[in-house]
Design a protein around this motif. Structure first.
Motif, PDB file in Angstrom:
ATOM      1  N   TYR A  60     -27.630  42.898   2.195  1.00 14.95           N
ATOM      2  CA  TYR A  60     -27.791  41.943   3.390  1.00 14.95           C
ATOM      3  C   TYR A  60     -29.769  42.277   3.303  1.00 14.95           C
ATOM      4  N   ILE A  61     -29.899  40.586   3.061  1.00 15.45           N
ATOM      5  CA  ILE A  61     -30.658  40.362   2.707  1.00 15.45           C
ATOM      6  C   ILE A  61     -31.492  38.985   3.683  1.00 15.45           C
ATOM      7  N   SER A  62     -31.934  38.896   4.590  1.00 17.89           N
ATOM      8  CA  SER A  62     -32.737  38.209   5.560  1.00 17.89           C
ATOM      9  C   SER A  62     -33.547  37.596   5.697  1.00 17.89           C
ATOM     10  N   LEU A  63     -33.847  36.429   5.952  1.00 22.77           N
ATOM     11  CA  LEU A  63     -35.416  36.153   5.491  1.00 22.77           C
ATOM     12  C   LEU A  63     -36.102  35.536   7.059  1.00 22.77           C
ATOM     13  N   ALA A  64     -36.572  35.501   7.254  1.00 25.09           N
ATOM     14  CA  ALA A  64     -37.462  34.367   8.422  1.00 25.09           C
ATOM     15  C   ALA A  64     -39.139  34.142   8.159  1.00 25.09           C
ATOM     16  N   ALA A 103     -35.901  40.707   5.339  1.00 28.64           N
ATOM     17  CA  ALA A 103     -35.462  42.247   5.926  1.00 28.64           C
ATOM     18  C   ALA A 103     -34.131  42.368   4.868  1.00 28.64           C
ATOM     19  N   TYR A 104     -33.701  43.848   4.774  1.00 26.86           N
ATOM     20  CA  TYR A 104     -32.611  44.680   3.937  1.00 26.86           C
ATOM     21  C   TYR A 104     -32.136  45.823   4.014  1.00 26.86           C
ATOM     22  N   SER A 105     -31.221  45.848   3.321  1.00 22.33           N
ATOM     23  CA  SER A 105     -30.890  47.370   3.612  1.00 22.33           C
ATOM     24  C   SER A 105     -31.381  47.674   2.292  1.00 22.33           C
ATOM     25  N   ASP A 106     -32.285  48.631   1.933  1.00 26.27           N
ATOM     26  CA  ASP A 106     -32.705  48.840   0.430  1.00 26.27           C
ATOM     27  C   ASP A 106     -32.262  49.886   0.055  1.00 26.27           C
ATOM     28  N   GLY A 107     -31.972  49.522  -1.224  1.00 24.72           N
ATOM     29  CA  GLY A 107     -31.563  50.488  -1.981  1.00 24.72           C
ATOM     30  C   GLY A 107     -31.789  51.039  -3.234  1.00 24.72           C
ATOM     31  N   SER A 108     -33.708  50.827  -2.842  1.00 24.09           N
ATOM     32  CA  SER A 108     -34.269  52.478  -3.584  1.00 24.09           C
ATOM     33  C   SER A 108     -35.158  53.419  -2.300  1.00 24.09           C
ATOM     34  N   TYR A 113     -25.372  44.128   7.046  1.00 23.49           N
ATOM     35  CA  TYR A 113     -25.666  43.217   8.388  1.00 23.49           C
ATOM     36  C   TYR A 113     -26.443  43.241   8.731  1.00 23.49           C
ATOM     37  N   THR A 114     -27.906  42.976   8.294  1.00 23.02           N
ATOM     38  CA  THR A 114     -28.991  42.615   8.952  1.00 23.02           C
ATOM     39  C   THR A 114     -29.156  41.142   9.364  1.00 23.02           C
ATOM     40  N   SER A 115     -30.198  41.213  10.169  1.00 22.67           N
ATOM     41  CA  SER A 115     -29.954  39.434  10.727  1.00 22.67           C
ATOM     42  C   SER A 115     -31.880  39.928  11.285  1.00 22.67           C
ATOM     43  N   ASN A 170     -44.179  36.678  20.459  1.00 27.42           N
ATOM     44  CA  ASN A 170     -45.192  37.312  19.743  1.00 27.42           C
ATOM     45  C   ASN A 170     -45.469  37.148  18.455  1.00 27.42           C
ATOM     46  N   ASN A 171     -44.672  36.666  17.742  1.00 30.35           N
ATOM     47  CA  ASN A 171     -44.547  37.021  15.947  1.00 30.35           C
ATOM     48  C   ASN A 171     -43.909  38.671  15.933  1.00 30.35           C
ATOM     49  N   GLU A 172     -43.942  39.486  16.795  1.00 34.02           N
ATOM     50  CA  GLU A 172     -42.845  40.914  16.558  1.00 34.02           C
ATOM     51  C   GLU A 172     -41.497  40.114  15.823  1.00 34.02           C
ATOM     52  N   PRO A 173     -41.261  40.792  14.701  1.00 27.03           N
ATOM     53  CA  PRO A 173     -40.432  41.406  13.234  1.00 27.03           C
ATOM     54  C   PRO A 173     -39.102  41.500  14.426  1.00 27.03           C
ATOM     55  N   ILE A 174     -37.778  41.355  14.879  1.00 26.18           N
ATOM     56  CA  ILE A 174     -37.100  42.234  15.141  1.00 26.18           C
ATOM     57  C   ILE A 174     -36.228  42.037  14.396  1.00 26.18           C
ATOM     58  N   VAL A 175     -35.182  43.141  14.295  1.00 28.80           N
ATOM     59  CA  VAL A 175     -34.270  43.194  13.115  1.00 28.80           C
ATOM     60  C   VAL A 175     -32.795  44.249  13.673  1.00 28.80           C
ATOM     61  N   ALA A 176     -31.774  43.142  13.724  1.00 31.30           N
ATOM     62  CA  ALA A 176     -29.985  43.570  14.278  1.00 31.30           C
ATOM     63  C   ALA A 176     -29.426  44.319  13.652  1.00 31.30           C
ATOM     64  N   TYR A 177     -28.590  45.656  13.414  1.00 30.93           N
ATOM     65  CA  TYR A 177     -27.969  45.587  12.380  1.00 30.93           C
ATOM     66  C   TYR A 177     -26.665  46.707  12.632  1.00 30.93           C
TER      67      TYR A 177
END
Length: 454
Positions: free
Chosen positions: A288-292, A302-307, A337-339, A345-352
């Motif tokens: 569920y990789i999401s690039l911005a 942002a992603y679901s991190d297998g490590s 389902y990351t987004s 303000n350039n703050e990253p926001i992640v929905a999942y």
């Protein structure tokens, strides 16, 4: 995509010594975590011009599997229009704001032969854009974007053409093809569709016509043409996500079966690595990789991190290397389902979709102005450590605090809701090894390493 957890104990020992939250910055919830009612899937997030985050998703309550949209009004997550507004079950949702700030959603419409449908919110109701189920046959991986002239375009894998890529646009009256339908060399999946800043539509996908490697194409006004070499990834590509820098360089993030985690950009001639591949570490998978890319031209993923037990992680490229934004595995538990998006303000926001809250929706943002409650959570102490038969958590914040302990496989070993300043955990039945302690209070999180050595 799940991967094995070999060598995971070593990862825990090395990385969990870092206290993940600081008094200055960190991840915190936007509103209440797990705010949707019931299971959520296929979530897609976008922000309007007022910086209000909207999330579209397939809901798990009421009419199960129908589409819902909610927004954060500064205090609460509230419904946008009528709930469950699709005719039937949906999948592959994409949410985008039009040039006039109206939210649009595209999706695979199970009630219309799995064809593509687009709807918009007119301020009162969700209404169809053109006819529902406008594609000639079933679709998958629908992805929505707007041209500078305000026309909605939808890309999808088209069952009418052996699941090859097709793009259609709404011309104000009808949905019409953009170029030839089924234009990809072979079957296309993990489709991501975006316009460059100079209004050229681009599509990225896993290309079954090129050994399942990553391909990007663009529309030149007449035909869909390759951007660089088709099938340019080293190995098979998974979860492609496309974005553009301010100078119109296309970037693509994906999981590569050989290079592992990978971000590349097109420099006008070739697709080149952005930093070193395998930035997620230890060869573990990503889902569920999401690039911005923010307004400073810094790419984030942002992603679901297998490590990290498939908990959420965000990384950014600092010009030389990929660095973790806040703490690795910042989410409550495993995410799906990351987004990813940025506010003004350039703050990253992640929905999942948040397994820690019954697969309901959660949204978090990385901020430099964290609340006092977060400082209190981070200051919780744990002793003795290593532990034998009992371990004490002290300095717990006032009010209910949720405590969970996981072993290195992700199995939950302990769970409690505490209303006291001190909590004791019985580790008598814990095997010797390293454990992860999660402490949650008022939507803020901290993670601690616990070693059991009898």
């Amino acid at each position: 995509m799940k991967t094995t957890l070999q060598n995971f104990a070593f990862f825990i020992v090395v990385s969990l010594c870092i206290i993940p939250l600081s008094s200055a910055q960190g991840w915190e919830y936007v509103g209440t975590p797990g705010f949707s009612t019931g299971v959520s899937t296929y979530s897609s997030m976008a922000l309007n011009s007022a910086d209000e985050p909207y999330v579209a998703f397939r809901g798990g309550s009421g009419n199960f599997g129908h589409i819902e949209v909610m927004k954060f009004d500064g205090t609460d997550w509230i419904g946008v229009g009528q709930p469950d507004f699709s005719a039937q079950m949906v999948s592959d949702i994409s949410l985008v704001f039009s040039n006039t700030d109206e939210p649009y959603v595209s999706y695979t419409d199970h009630g219309n032969g799995y064809k593509a449908t687009v709807m918009k919110f007119d301020g009162t109701n969700w209404v169809n854009v053109g006819i529902p189920g406008f594609s000639t046959s079933g679709t998958q991986f629908t992805s929505l974007a707007f041209s500078d002239s305000g026309e909605p375009f939808v890309a999808f894998a088209d069952a009418s053409f052996s699941e090859k890529a097709t793009v259609m646009k709404f011309n104000g009256t009808d949905w019409v093809y953009v170029g030839s339908p089924g234009f990809s060399a072979g079957k296309a999946d993990f489709i991501s569709f975006k316009f460059s800043n100079n209004d050229v539509p681009h599509i990225s996908y896993r290309d079954f016509g090129n050994s399942e490697k990553a391909t990007v194409m663009k529309f030149d006004g007449t035909n869909w043409i390759d951007v660089g070499t088709p099938g340019f990834s080293t190995g098979k590509a998974w979860n492609t996500s496309l974005a553009f820098s301010s100078n119109n360089e296309p970037y693509i993030a994906f999981y590569d079966y050989i290079d592992r985690s990978s971000v590349k950009k097109f420099n006008g001639t070739n697709w080149v690595n952005v930093g070193a591949p395998n930035y997620s570490g230890d060869g573990y998978g990503q889902d569920y990789i999401s690039l911005a890319i923010n307004s400073n031209d810094e790419p984030y993923v942002a992603y679901s991190d297998g490590s990290y037990l498939y908990w959420g992680t965000v990384k950014k490229f600092n010009g030389s290397n990929w660095e973790t934004v806040g703490n690795q595995g910042f989410s409550n538990e495993q995410i799906y389902y990351t987004s990813l998006a940025f506010n003004s303000n350039n703050e990253p926001i992640v929905a999942y979709s948040d397994t820690g809250y019954g697969f309901e929706l959660s949204v978090m943002k990385f901020t430099s102005t964290m609340s006092i409650q977060d400082n209190e959570v981070s200051s919780v102490s744990l002793y003795p450590n290593p532990a034998n038969d009992l371990v004490t958590l002290a300095n717990l914040p006032y009010g209910e605090t949720h405590i969970k302990v996981f072993d290195i496989t992700g199995k939950e070993m302990f769970s409690a809701n505490s209303n006291t300043a001190i909590e004791t955990i019985d580790t008598t039945n814990f095997a010797n090894g390293v454990y992860l302690v999660r402490i949650a209070h008022n939507g803020n999180l901290a993670h601690k390493k616990l070693v059991v050595n009898k």
